[in-house]
Design an enzyme around this catalytic site. Sequence first.
Site, PDB file in Angstrom:
ATOM      1  N   SER A  13      34.101  10.971 -28.127  1.00  0.00           N
ATOM      2  CA  SER A  13      32.755  11.878 -28.471  1.00  0.00           C
ATOM      3  C   SER A  13      31.570  11.097 -28.110  1.00  0.00           C
ATOM      4  O   SER A  13      31.459   9.854 -28.355  1.00  0.00           O
ATOM      5  CB  SER A  13      32.782  12.348 -30.070  1.00  0.00           C
ATOM      6  OG  SER A  13      31.501  12.659 -30.084  1.00  0.00           O
TER       7      SER A  13
ATOM      8  N   HIS B 130      55.513  32.249 -37.709  1.00  0.00           N
ATOM      9  CA  HIS B 130      54.236  33.071 -38.249  1.00  0.00           C
ATOM     10  C   HIS B 130      53.189  31.465 -38.423  1.00  0.00           C
ATOM     11  O   HIS B 130      52.565  31.490 -39.632  1.00  0.00           O
ATOM     12  CB  HIS B 130      54.378  33.415 -39.383  1.00  0.00           C
ATOM     13  CG  HIS B 130      55.242  34.897 -39.466  1.00  0.00           C
ATOM     14  ND1 HIS B 130      55.198  35.962 -38.949  1.00  0.00           N
ATOM     15  CD2 HIS B 130      56.590  34.645 -39.313  1.00  0.00           C
ATOM     16  CE1 HIS B 130      56.143  36.904 -38.664  1.00  0.00           C
ATOM     17  NE2 HIS B 130      57.169  35.967 -39.126  1.00  0.00           N
TER      18      HIS B 130
ATOM     19  N   GLU C  66      43.445  20.918 -24.436  1.00  0.00           N
ATOM     20  CA  GLU C  66      42.441  21.945 -24.746  1.00  0.00           C
ATOM     21  C   GLU C  66      42.547  22.589 -23.455  1.00  0.00           C
ATOM     22  O   GLU C  66      42.159  23.881 -23.233  1.00  0.00           O
ATOM     23  CB  GLU C  66      41.095  21.486 -25.465  1.00  0.00           C
ATOM     24  CG  GLU C  66      41.539  21.100 -26.827  1.00  0.00           C
ATOM     25  CD  GLU C  66      40.168  20.703 -27.333  1.00  0.00           C
ATOM     26  OE1 GLU C  66      39.164  21.057 -27.426  1.00  0.00           O
ATOM     27  OE2 GLU C  66      40.212  19.420 -27.758  1.00  0.00           O
TER      28      GLU C  66
ATOM     29  N   LYS D  99      35.869   9.707 -32.981  1.00  0.00           N
ATOM     30  CA  LYS D  99      36.560  10.571 -32.673  1.00  0.00           C
ATOM     31  C   LYS D  99      37.492  10.419 -31.405  1.00  0.00           C
ATOM     32  O   LYS D  99      37.387   9.409 -30.634  1.00  0.00           O
ATOM     33  CB  LYS D  99      35.771  11.801 -31.839  1.00  0.00           C
ATOM     34  CG  LYS D  99      35.034  12.604 -32.711  1.00  0.00           C
ATOM     35  CD  LYS D  99      35.482  13.351 -33.889  1.00  0.00           C
ATOM     36  CE  LYS D  99      36.706  14.496 -33.583  1.00  0.00           C
ATOM     37  NZ  LYS D  99      36.137  15.545 -32.953  1.00  0.00           N
TER      38      LYS D  99
END
Length: 489
Positions: free
Chosen positions: A296, A175, A309, A302
């Site tokens: 970025s 969980h 992803e 970044k």
Amino acid sequence: MTLWQGRLPEGSAGPLFEFTESFSFDRRLAADDIAGSKAHVRGLVRGGILSAEEGSILEAALNRVGEELASAGARSQDGPSQGEAGASDLGATRSAESKDEDVHSLVERRVTELCGDIGEKLHTGRSRNDQVALDLRLYSRRELLVVARELLALEEVLYKRAVEADDAYLPGYTHLQHAQPVLLGHHLLAHGWALSRDVDRIMDALRRLNVSPLGAGALAGSSLNLDPAESARSLGFTSSFDNSLDAVSDRDFVAEALFVLAMLGVHLSRMGEELVLWASEEFGFLQLDDAFATGSSMLPQKKNPDIAELARGKSGRLIGHLTGLLATLKGLPLSYNRDLQEDKEPLFDAFEQVHRALPALGGLLETATFNLVAMKARADDATSSAVDLAELLVEEGMPFRQAHALVGGMVRDSLERHVPLAELVEAHPALGSRALWLLAPGVAVTRRTTQGGAGPKPVEVQLGRFLGHIELDRERIEQFSALIAGEGA
Ligand code: ARG
């Protein structure tokens, strides 16, 4: 000029061609079409339908067309404009004049240009229906084996990182809440076993795929002296079709390949999701190598996990390809229907995406740095040993449900009153100071001793089994590759 000019001499309308052509994507089947056509030519010679001389002329022409298509294909990789030129050299443009609607038509046209009347014998006893089914099986067989090898390479990266991880541990989650500490190697191999099932599924799908449809003709077989079983053998198939209607309309093998790729995509997605979490500031379990991270365009600070992803993102597309094909197939009457042409683009794309994803994820995992200190710090929370306290009481005869309630109450108390759990344990008559060692950092993970468990002893055994599995799978892949290396290969 169309393949059906005798029946429909007026030719095709532009919009019909635009809508129905498949050369723009099925040119990828060129090598398979040539291999399949050569096997067919040999079958025609064996059956006495063509002379040996005609057979060699056709094979030579097929080889030449194969080279032409390969070099046009190679040029098309240099860029789209040159790719167009490559295709138009072969007359495969979309102009009204030269209408090769698919790779099969192009090959036949070029062979006929090269050897005239003899070229016009190439399609004897064959239809594009058995031809395209054959080509796609040859293509899928080869590509699935490439994916299997790519999977093994990723499994090896996971194995290597798992060995290096040694006795490092991190919180195991259910969980997404801390549950029990697990060895890092155990966590990595959990993903490894999922990939090994993907390899297994590939080998299983290959067994069913490896049946030749060549000789089924348009739908019903032939009056000519052809021997489908012998043609099948020459292309490394285990057998040939039992039913010609089924042979030309069966795309189970495409659906199975797409399922294998979608399932594998889901595995990569789940790995990707964890890598994204681990690389976040909040977890801080993982630092990406600069070469496998992105920046970025606006925010100078970044460092992003784009590979992870996209591994997650592309799985949506892989699932879509599977469901799309199943929807295409579900209402089709026997036997061949043009709808079946829709099998190719999803299949090509699925293979292409997976071929890119596997090495990218492998590189990311191989070069990333695990932050073992952060993992340990999170896992060393005393409550991670709660079940060990309960099991100590169980060993002394207390029913588990009572032990569970007792320790659960202590954890609650500890949280509510902000008293360290160790203090409460020490003060409790059923536990006392003798139980304190169970709460010491690093102890809980060593207590998982059963087979397949997360502690050092079973993980050592597991590492050996995993490596053995990789070796076994590699052998299976090599054996199958040897089996399919027919005379046409
Ligand atoms: N391009 C077609 C396909 O991919 C080849 C088979 C065409 N057969 C036909 N009967 N029109 O399915």
